[in-house]
Design a protein around this motif. Structure first.
Motif, PDB file in Angstrom:
ATOM      1  N   LEU A  55      -7.306 -17.640   2.670  1.00  0.00           N
ATOM      2  CA  LEU A  55      -6.498 -17.060   1.606  1.00  0.00           C
ATOM      3  C   LEU A  55      -6.200 -15.588   1.867  1.00  0.00           C
ATOM      4  N   ALA A  56      -7.218 -14.855   2.333  1.00  0.00           N
ATOM      5  CA  ALA A  56      -7.087 -13.408   2.494  1.00  0.00           C
ATOM      6  C   ALA A  56      -5.925 -13.020   3.424  1.00  0.00           C
ATOM      7  N   PRO A  57      -5.841 -13.584   4.643  1.00  0.00           N
ATOM      8  CA  PRO A  57      -4.708 -13.208   5.503  1.00  0.00           C
ATOM      9  C   PRO A  57      -3.362 -13.585   4.907  1.00  0.00           C
ATOM     10  N   ILE A  58      -3.312 -14.737   4.219  1.00  0.00           N
ATOM     11  CA  ILE A  58      -2.046 -15.152   3.610  1.00  0.00           C
ATOM     12  C   ILE A  58      -1.629 -14.141   2.546  1.00  0.00           C
ATOM     13  N   LEU A  59      -2.587 -13.756   1.705  1.00  0.00           N
ATOM     14  CA  LEU A  59      -2.288 -12.782   0.653  1.00  0.00           C
ATOM     15  C   LEU A  59      -1.872 -11.436   1.243  1.00  0.00           C
ATOM     16  N   SER A  60      -2.586 -10.991   2.284  1.00  0.00           N
ATOM     17  CA  SER A  60      -2.211  -9.679   2.861  1.00  0.00           C
ATOM     18  C   SER A  60      -0.829  -9.747   3.469  1.00  0.00           C
ATOM     19  N   LEU A  61      -0.560 -10.877   4.107  1.00  0.00           N
ATOM     20  CA  LEU A  61       0.742 -11.038   4.742  1.00  0.00           C
ATOM     21  C   LEU A  61       1.843 -10.934   3.694  1.00  0.00           C
ATOM     22  N   PHE A  62       1.643 -11.637   2.595  1.00  0.00           N
ATOM     23  CA  PHE A  62       2.686 -11.717   1.581  1.00  0.00           C
ATOM     24  C   PHE A  62       2.805 -10.424   0.776  1.00  0.00           C
ATOM     25  N   PHE A  63       1.711 -10.038   0.130  1.00  0.00           N
ATOM     26  CA  PHE A  63       1.778  -8.869  -0.763  1.00  0.00           C
ATOM     27  C   PHE A  63       1.738  -7.558  -0.001  1.00  0.00           C
ATOM     28  N   GLY A  64       1.039  -7.564   1.114  1.00  0.00           N
ATOM     29  CA  GLY A  64       0.891  -6.326   1.859  1.00  0.00           C
ATOM     30  C   GLY A  64       2.061  -6.054   2.780  1.00  0.00           C
ATOM     31  N   LEU A  65       2.390  -7.074   3.609  1.00  0.00           N
ATOM     32  CA  LEU A  65       3.395  -6.810   4.636  1.00  0.00           C
ATOM     33  C   LEU A  65       4.815  -7.099   4.163  1.00  0.00           C
ATOM     34  N   TYR A  66       5.060  -8.300   3.589  1.00  0.00           N
ATOM     35  CA  TYR A  66       6.433  -8.633   3.171  1.00  0.00           C
ATOM     36  C   TYR A  66       6.871  -7.796   1.978  1.00  0.00           C
ATOM     37  N   LEU A  67       6.046  -7.816   0.923  1.00  0.00           N
ATOM     38  CA  LEU A  67       6.467  -7.110  -0.280  1.00  0.00           C
ATOM     39  C   LEU A  67       6.077  -5.637  -0.244  1.00  0.00           C
ATOM     40  N   GLY A  68       5.063  -5.328   0.541  1.00  0.00           N
ATOM     41  CA  GLY A  68       4.641  -3.942   0.658  1.00  0.00           C
ATOM     42  C   GLY A  68       4.064  -3.346  -0.612  1.00  0.00           C
ATOM     43  N   PHE A  69       3.607  -4.204  -1.534  1.00  0.00           N
ATOM     44  CA  PHE A  69       3.037  -3.717  -2.799  1.00  0.00           C
ATOM     45  C   PHE A  69       1.681  -3.056  -2.607  1.00  0.00           C
ATOM     46  N   LEU A  70       0.865  -3.707  -1.779  1.00  0.00           N
ATOM     47  CA  LEU A  70      -0.554  -3.348  -1.779  1.00  0.00           C
ATOM     48  C   LEU A  70      -1.040  -3.012  -0.378  1.00  0.00           C
ATOM     49  N   PRO A  71      -1.967  -2.074  -0.304  1.00  0.00           N
ATOM     50  CA  PRO A  71      -2.558  -1.762   0.997  1.00  0.00           C
ATOM     51  C   PRO A  71      -3.377  -2.960   1.485  1.00  0.00           C
ATOM     52  N   ILE A  72      -3.340  -3.206   2.787  1.00  0.00           N
ATOM     53  CA  ILE A  72      -4.030  -4.399   3.282  1.00  0.00           C
ATOM     54  C   ILE A  72      -5.381  -4.083   3.910  1.00  0.00           C
ATOM     55  N   SER A  73      -5.709  -2.800   4.025  1.00  0.00           N
ATOM     56  CA  SER A  73      -7.048  -2.556   4.522  1.00  0.00           C
ATOM     57  C   SER A  73      -7.523  -1.160   4.152  1.00  0.00           C
ATOM     58  N   GLY A  74      -8.833  -1.006   4.252  1.00  0.00           N
ATOM     59  CA  GLY A  74      -9.426   0.290   3.979  1.00  0.00           C
ATOM     60  C   GLY A  74     -10.009   0.379   2.583  1.00  0.00           C
ATOM     61  N   TRP A  75     -10.909   1.324   2.402  1.00  0.00           N
ATOM     62  CA  TRP A  75     -11.614   1.486   1.122  1.00  0.00           C
ATOM     63  C   TRP A  75     -10.936   2.572   0.286  1.00  0.00           C
ATOM     64  N   ASN A  76     -10.531   3.637   0.951  1.00  0.00           N
ATOM     65  CA  ASN A  76      -9.770   4.698   0.289  1.00  0.00           C
ATOM     66  C   ASN A  76     -10.493   5.238  -0.945  1.00  0.00           C
ATOM     67  N   GLY A  77     -11.790   5.435  -0.795  1.00  0.00           N
ATOM     68  CA  GLY A  77     -12.568   5.995  -1.906  1.00  0.00           C
ATOM     69  C   GLY A  77     -12.613   5.119  -3.143  1.00  0.00           C
ATOM     70  N   GLY A  78     -12.420   3.817  -2.974  1.00  0.00           N
ATOM     71  CA  GLY A  78     -12.517   2.904  -4.105  1.00  0.00           C
ATOM     72  C   GLY A  78     -11.249   2.845  -4.938  1.00  0.00           C
ATOM     73  N   ASN A  79     -10.133   3.234  -4.350  1.00  0.00           N
ATOM     74  CA  ASN A  79      -8.850   3.143  -5.036  1.00  0.00           C
ATOM     75  C   ASN A  79      -8.580   1.711  -5.508  1.00  0.00           C
ATOM     76  N   ILE A  80      -8.115   1.577  -6.747  1.00  0.00           N
ATOM     77  CA  ILE A  80      -7.962   0.249  -7.348  1.00  0.00           C
ATOM     78  C   ILE A  80      -6.999  -0.627  -6.556  1.00  0.00           C
ATOM     79  N   TYR A  81      -5.945  -0.012  -5.984  1.00  0.00           N
ATOM     80  CA  TYR A  81      -4.976  -0.805  -5.228  1.00  0.00           C
ATOM     81  C   TYR A  81      -5.601  -1.404  -3.969  1.00  0.00           C
ATOM     82  N   ASN A  82      -6.509  -0.637  -3.379  1.00  0.00           N
ATOM     83  CA  ASN A  82      -7.186  -1.169  -2.198  1.00  0.00           C
ATOM     84  C   ASN A  82      -8.118  -2.323  -2.548  1.00  0.00           C
ATOM     85  N   LEU A  83      -8.561  -2.339  -3.800  1.00  0.00           N
ATOM     86  CA  LEU A  83      -9.518  -3.369  -4.231  1.00  0.00           C
ATOM     87  C   LEU A  83      -8.838  -4.700  -4.543  1.00  0.00           C
TER      88      LEU A  83
END
Ligand SMILES: Nc1ncnc2c1ncn2[C@@H]1O[C@H](COP(=O)(O)OP(=O)(O)OP(=O)(O)O)[C@@H](O)[C@H]1O
Ligand SMILES: [Mg+2]
Lengths: 262, 307
Positions: free
Chosen positions: B146-174
């Motif tokens: 599920l995780a790669p599919i979700l990152s592919l879709f929301f992260g790469l195609y739509l570009g809504f969400l960051p696909i990796s990293g902690w970023n100090g606990g930023n909610i979008y990264n979570l």
């Protein structure tokens, strides 16, 4: 005397994987105010489903047709919401199995007071006062203590008394008691029947008493219905039917009662 | 209640020792040691290192030394992360894994139960079929798919969400890691909740509540849920275990610096102390959750006597 419940051409069907099951087949009867009607018949004859359908608590796969006038209102035509305003307020229901019929995680007090708090908009204090009153009627001891207890801490007889208490919370006109004593020992059975006799005598409550035990019915009932396979076989004055049954099935049913009970 | 907690603690200590012994044994059985390399060290140096880390002593003595250190709260030095103790490594990764785990558990419980209850109330309707159908897929598809599919879709195609990293606990990264972790659990919990709610709805005391004229909504909130939630409470500990193993993979996929990677790296590189340190943490956490679910159960169900 005034008729309180008038049932006409009532049928109950269940939609099952084996097709339609006719549990109640076109029955008609009526109950007068202040009367106790006994309903007898063997297991599966449709006694319970008759009254479940009237009060609208059939299982999801069941449908009822016909007329059931309660104080000139046809209960079968009411919506679930309208019916729920009558159930518990004007009609009390006591179930066959006291061990499983109370909510296990709610204390006795709350199970009692919610009835009058919902139907009569009673305050908690007024409802508690009423709760103590009804527990006194059903002759439960140490009421204060009892209100805080949970169902599993009570014996079957005590739970059935609580059930009767719940049905009395709003001073109903009509009580349906479905095998109220079947799960209980003989002594408790006698005491519970005495409560019904008192309710009839002092509170003028109309009662439908369902039982497959003719002995139980004959102790409280004025009139009687004999049911078999969803139909009414015989009805009339309780003493008359029991002493001179007209129908073969009634005779057969009576022959199953031990001699000393008659 | 206090009695229950004390009793559990008394059981927890021997359980932990057995788990430590098991991990300790397993790691030693695995071929090689922490200082085995492709290019072998000169034997004298290896000898010196082994002495420094007590690895030359008999196994049973090594175990004794290790246990006594743990008792003092010292999980020992890491064999592979130079200059770090296991305590330091865990302390740096644990807050991240904990945030991930707790968010996933809370979301799974809330959403799973809610969907299950509604599906039960509206059983055999479109809503019910939809929830049950999707949850079936949710059970079959593990989070690492599920995780790669979700990152592919929301992260790469739509570009809504960051696909990796902690970023100090930023909610979008979570969001993506938590969603990938929770979805399979939501699926399981909603199915459990649906069937237990249907069972409760069909029970005699609900018929009593209806005969009392209690409005539908109140029947659900006051009479049904407290009974039908019980299987979910019992599922709390297994769900946590599932989330723990899930998070090891999810942290890798989303590049989160939690303790999951220490577990994997530690196991691959025979970093004995690191692996058993993480195991001790997981085991304690699991035992804590079992205790928690027992306490919750006792609170919800008066028939349960706390022993
Ligand atoms: N949900 C249901 N689905 C299908 N059939 C049902 C359902 N509920 C009841 N029935 C059937 O309806 C018939 C009448 O049942 P009912 O409960 O009225 O019997 P009863 O006379 O009260 O018997 P008992 O003395 O055992 O309580 C039975 O044959 C029963 O199998
Ligand atoms: Mg019955």
């Amino acid at each position: 005397m005034q008729t309180i419940l008038n049932v006409n051409d009532l049928s109950v069907n269940f939609d099952t994987s084996q097709g339609l099951i006719k549990a109640v087949d076109n029955i008609s009867f009526s109950i007068k105010k202040g009367e106790c009607l006994g309903i007898a018949g063997e297991s599966g004859s449709g006694k319970t489903q008759t009254f479940f359908s009237i009060t609208g608590i059939l299982s999801d796969n069941g449908t009822a047709t016909g007329i059931a006038d309660f104080n000139d209102v046809d209960l079968l035509k009411l919506t679930e919401k309208e019916l729920s305003k009558i159930r518990g307020k004007k009609i009390g229901f006591i179930f066959q199995d006291p061990m499983t019929s109370l909510t296990p995680h709610m204390n006795i007090g709350n199970q009692l007071i919610e009835v009058s708090m919902i139907h009569k908009k009673n305050t908690k204090n007024d409802a508690l006062k009423k709760a103590k009153e009804v527990l006194d009627i059903v002759k439960l001891p140490r009421i204060e203590n009892l209100l805080k207890k949970y169902p599993h801490e009570l014996s079957g007889g005590m739970r059935q008394r609580v059930m009767i208490g719940i049905s009395l919370m709003c001073d109903p006109l009509f009580i349906i008691a479905d095998e109220p004593t079947t799960a209980l020992d003989v002594t408790t059975q006698k005491e519970i029947l005495k409560i019904f006799n008192d309710l009839k005598k002092y509170k003028d409550i109309t009662i439908a008493l369902i039982s497959h035990d003719i002995g139980v019915i004959s102790e409280v009932s004025d009139t009687i219905l004999i049911m078999n396979e969803g139909r009414i076989i015989e009805k009339g004055n309780c003493k008359e039917v029991l002493t001179s049954p007209k129908h073969e099935y009634t005779k057969h049913l009576l022959s199953c009662v031990p001699e000393w009970m008659k | 209640m206090i009695q229950l907690i004390i009793k559990r603690l008394a059981i927890a200590i021997p359980t932990l020792i057995i788990i430590i012994a098991f991990v300790f044994g397993l790691m030693r059985v695995a071929p090689g040691g922490p200082f085995t390399n492709e290019r072998a060290l000169p034997p004298e140096i290896e000898q010196k290192i082994n002495e420094a880390y007590d690895l030359d002593k008999p196994l049973i003595q090594q175990f004794g030394i290790y246990l006594s250190k743990i008792a003092k709260g010292d999980l020992g030095p890491s064999y592979k992360y130079k200059d770090f103790t296991v305590n330091e490594l865990i302390l740096s990764g644990f807050p991240i894994s904990l945030t991930l785990g707790i968010s996933a558990i809370i979301i799974s419980l809330l959403l799973g139960s809610l969907l299950g209850i509604i599906a039960a109330i509206k059983r055999n309707t479109i809503f019910d079929y939809a929830v049950m159908g999707i949850s079936l897929i949710g059970i079959c598809v593990p989070s690492f798919v599920l995780a790669p599919i979700l990152s592919l879709f929301f992260g790469l195609y739509l570009g809504f969400l960051p696909i990796s990293g902690w970023n100090g606990g930023n909610i979008y990264n979570l969001i993506l890691p938590v969603v990938s972790l929770s979805l399979p659990q939501i699926a399981i919990i909603s199915r459990m909740m649906r069937s237990s709610t249907i069972e409760t709805l069909n029970s005699n005391f609900i018929r009593t509540a209806r005969a009392k004229g209690i409005p539908k909504r109140r029947i659900i909130t006051k009479h049904v849920i407290r009974s039908s939630i019980l299987p979910i409470i019992d599922y709390l500990a297994p769900a946590t275990a599932g989330l723990m193993t899930g998070s090891i993979i999810i942290e890798q996929i989303f590049g989160l610096p939690g303790i999951g990677r220490y577990f994997v790296v530690g196991a691959l590189q025979r970093d004995y102390t690191l692996v058993s340190g993480v195991m001790i943490l997981y085991a304690s956490l699991l035992m804590f959750l079992i205790l928690l679910s027992d306490i919750l159960r006792a609170i919800l169900d008066p028939r349960v006597k706390i022993k």
